[in-house]
Design a protein around this motif. Structure first.
Motif, short mmCIF file in Angstrom:
data_model
loop_
_atom_site.label_atom_id
_atom_site.label_comp_id
_atom_site.label_asym_id
_atom_site.label_seq_id
_atom_site.Cartn_x
_atom_site.Cartn_y
_atom_site.Cartn_z
N LEU A 144 23.57 -67.70 -57.54
CA LEU A 144 23.94 -66.29 -58.28
C LEU A 144 22.59 -65.47 -58.56
O LEU A 144 22.68 -64.30 -58.85
CB LEU A 144 24.58 -66.63 -59.63
N GLY A 145 21.67 -65.97 -58.18
CA GLY A 145 20.07 -65.20 -58.56
C GLY A 145 19.92 -65.25 -60.11
O GLY A 145 18.94 -64.62 -60.28
N ARG A 146 20.31 -66.21 -60.89
CA ARG A 146 19.95 -65.85 -62.28
C ARG A 146 19.81 -67.23 -62.91
O ARG A 146 19.49 -67.28 -64.26
CB ARG A 146 20.97 -65.11 -63.17
N GLY A 147 19.60 -68.28 -62.45
CA GLY A 147 19.14 -69.48 -62.89
C GLY A 147 20.34 -69.92 -64.03
O GLY A 147 21.62 -69.74 -63.88
N LEU A 148 19.76 -70.34 -64.98
CA LEU A 148 20.75 -71.09 -66.16
C LEU A 148 20.88 -69.96 -67.29
O LEU A 148 21.31 -70.28 -68.44
CB LEU A 148 20.17 -72.36 -66.70
N ARG A 149 20.19 -68.97 -66.96
CA ARG A 149 20.33 -67.69 -68.03
C ARG A 149 21.77 -67.40 -68.26
O ARG A 149 22.67 -67.46 -67.38
CB ARG A 149 19.40 -66.51 -67.74
N GLY A 150 22.15 -66.96 -69.54
CA GLY A 150 23.39 -66.37 -69.73
C GLY A 150 24.42 -67.42 -69.90
O GLY A 150 25.57 -67.21 -69.47
N GLY A 151 24.27 -68.58 -70.26
CA GLY A 151 25.10 -69.46 -70.43
C GLY A 151 25.44 -70.36 -69.23
O GLY A 151 26.49 -71.15 -69.41
N GLY A 152 24.42 -70.65 -68.45
CA GLY A 152 24.90 -71.35 -67.23
C GLY A 152 25.07 -72.86 -67.41
O GLY A 152 25.85 -73.21 -66.46
N LEU A 153 24.42 -73.50 -68.50
CA LEU A 153 25.18 -74.86 -68.69
C LEU A 153 26.42 -74.68 -69.17
O LEU A 153 27.03 -75.92 -69.10
CB LEU A 153 23.85 -75.50 -69.61
N ARG A 154 26.79 -73.91 -69.69
CA ARG A 154 28.08 -73.83 -70.26
C ARG A 154 29.17 -73.52 -69.35
O ARG A 154 30.40 -73.60 -69.30
CB ARG A 154 28.44 -73.07 -71.33
N ARG A 155 28.64 -73.13 -68.05
CA ARG A 155 29.56 -72.58 -66.90
C ARG A 155 30.35 -73.94 -66.40
O ARG A 155 29.68 -75.10 -65.99
CB ARG A 155 28.75 -72.14 -65.82
N LEU A 156 31.53 -74.01 -66.26
CA LEU A 156 32.35 -75.07 -65.81
C LEU A 156 32.30 -75.32 -64.45
O LEU A 156 32.34 -74.29 -63.58
CB LEU A 156 33.77 -74.76 -66.10
N MET A 157 32.05 -76.33 -64.01
CA MET A 157 31.89 -76.78 -62.64
C MET A 157 32.97 -77.48 -62.11
O MET A 157 33.81 -77.97 -62.91
CB MET A 157 30.72 -77.77 -62.41
N PRO A 158 33.56 -77.45 -60.76
CA PRO A 158 34.46 -78.24 -60.30
C PRO A 158 34.10 -79.65 -60.44
O PRO A 158 32.76 -79.88 -60.47
CB PRO A 158 34.70 -77.63 -58.77
N THR A 159 35.33 -80.72 -59.66
CA THR A 159 34.93 -82.09 -59.74
C THR A 159 33.97 -82.20 -58.89
O THR A 159 34.22 -81.50 -57.54
CB THR A 159 36.30 -82.80 -59.41
N PRO A 160 32.81 -82.80 -58.96
CA PRO A 160 32.07 -83.30 -57.93
C PRO A 160 32.46 -83.78 -56.72
O PRO A 160 33.34 -84.52 -56.91
CB PRO A 160 30.82 -84.19 -58.69
N GLY A 161 31.70 -83.41 -55.59
CA GLY A 161 32.15 -83.95 -54.19
C GLY A 161 32.09 -83.03 -53.21
O GLY A 161 31.23 -82.18 -53.25
N LEU A 162 32.87 -83.23 -51.99
CA LEU A 162 32.93 -82.35 -50.91
C LEU A 162 34.18 -82.12 -50.51
O LEU A 162 34.93 -83.02 -50.73
CB LEU A 162 32.10 -82.96 -49.49
N PRO A 163 34.49 -81.22 -49.74
CA PRO A 163 33.56 -80.06 -49.40
C PRO A 163 33.25 -79.21 -50.73
O PRO A 163 33.70 -79.50 -51.63
CB PRO A 163 34.61 -79.16 -48.49
N LEU A 164 32.40 -78.02 -50.20
CA LEU A 164 31.97 -77.00 -51.38
C LEU A 164 33.23 -76.61 -52.00
O LEU A 164 34.08 -75.99 -51.41
CB LEU A 164 31.21 -76.06 -50.99
#
Length: 228
Positions: A144-164
């Motif tokens: 996204l071009g902004r690293g973890l700024r602006g609450g990046g650690l609070r950004r919900l991620m999908p379940t880990p794995g593949l495919p993307l």
């Protein structure tokens, strides 16, 4: 050196090398290699620079003007990883697996849904699963071009794995975890609304040699691990 698979699909390519802190910088070697392979030019024609935010830029100068390649770099103890993609922005993050207070860290930094998911995971898997979520957040922030700024650690991620897999939210970005070998967690993200494949061109078994100066452990987790 690995060979690229020509599939016609949007693909993020990954190179891994040893990083002893010496010269030449292994990241620069891999970035030139990526630029040469994906832009179809000799490595000597590849220009390495940085944008105003300090992110790496890989470029070749053509008769019609400069042509840039989207790249991302991550380092952990003894390793450097480079990702490159012709189809759009890319982000990469790598971590070595080591003992961590996974639930305590997740409770401090991650949203409640991820903490609950991690708590339901088998205890033996929690450290790796925590690092999968962490590296995903790092890789997505880079794409996204902004690293973890602006609450990046609070950004919900999908379940880990593949495919993307698509990251929940309004922005079209995907993230996944290609296998890299025992003791390593790798995340690759691409800014895309549709499928992005991943190919590891050069794995950790094909390291680069460099004159050793000082081996420094590099990780995206120092502040968290030290409790600051």
């Amino acid at each position: 050196m690995g060979q690229l698979t020509v599939s016609g699909r949007d693909t993020a390519y990954v190179w891994v090398g040893r990083d002893t802190g010496g010269q030449p910088d292994p990241a620069a070697v891999l970035l030139r290699r990526a630029g040469a392979l994906l832009l179809g030019r000799a490595e000597t024609a590849v220009v390495l620079t940085h944008d105003s935010a300090g992110r790496p830029v890989v470029r070749v100068d053509d008769v019609t003007g400069p042509v840039e390649l989207a790249v991302s770099v991550s380092r952990t103890a003894g390793l450097v990883v480079v990702a490159a993609r012709r189809g759009g922005a890319v982000g990469v993050d790598v971590e070595r697996v080591r003992p961590l207070p996974a639930l305590a860290l997740a409770g401090r930094w991650f949203p409640p849904a991820e903490l609950a998911w991690l708590g339901d995971r088998p205890e033996a898997c929690r450290t790796v699963d925590f690092l999968r979520l962490w590296t995903a957040k790092e890789a997505v922030g880079k794409a996204l071009g902004r690293g973890l700024r602006g609450g990046g650690l609070r950004r919900l991620m999908p379940t880990p794995g593949l495919p993307l897999r698509p990251v929940p939210g309004a922005e079209p970005v995907r993230v996944g975890h290609p296998p890299l070998g025992e003791g390593l967690v790798l995340a690759v993200a691409g800014y895309a609304a549709t499928r992005v494949d991943v190919e590891v061109v050069q794995g950790p078994g094909h390291g680069l040699t460099a004159e050793r100066s000082a081996s420094v452990e590099r990780t995206s987790l120092p502040v968290v691990v030290r409790g600051n």
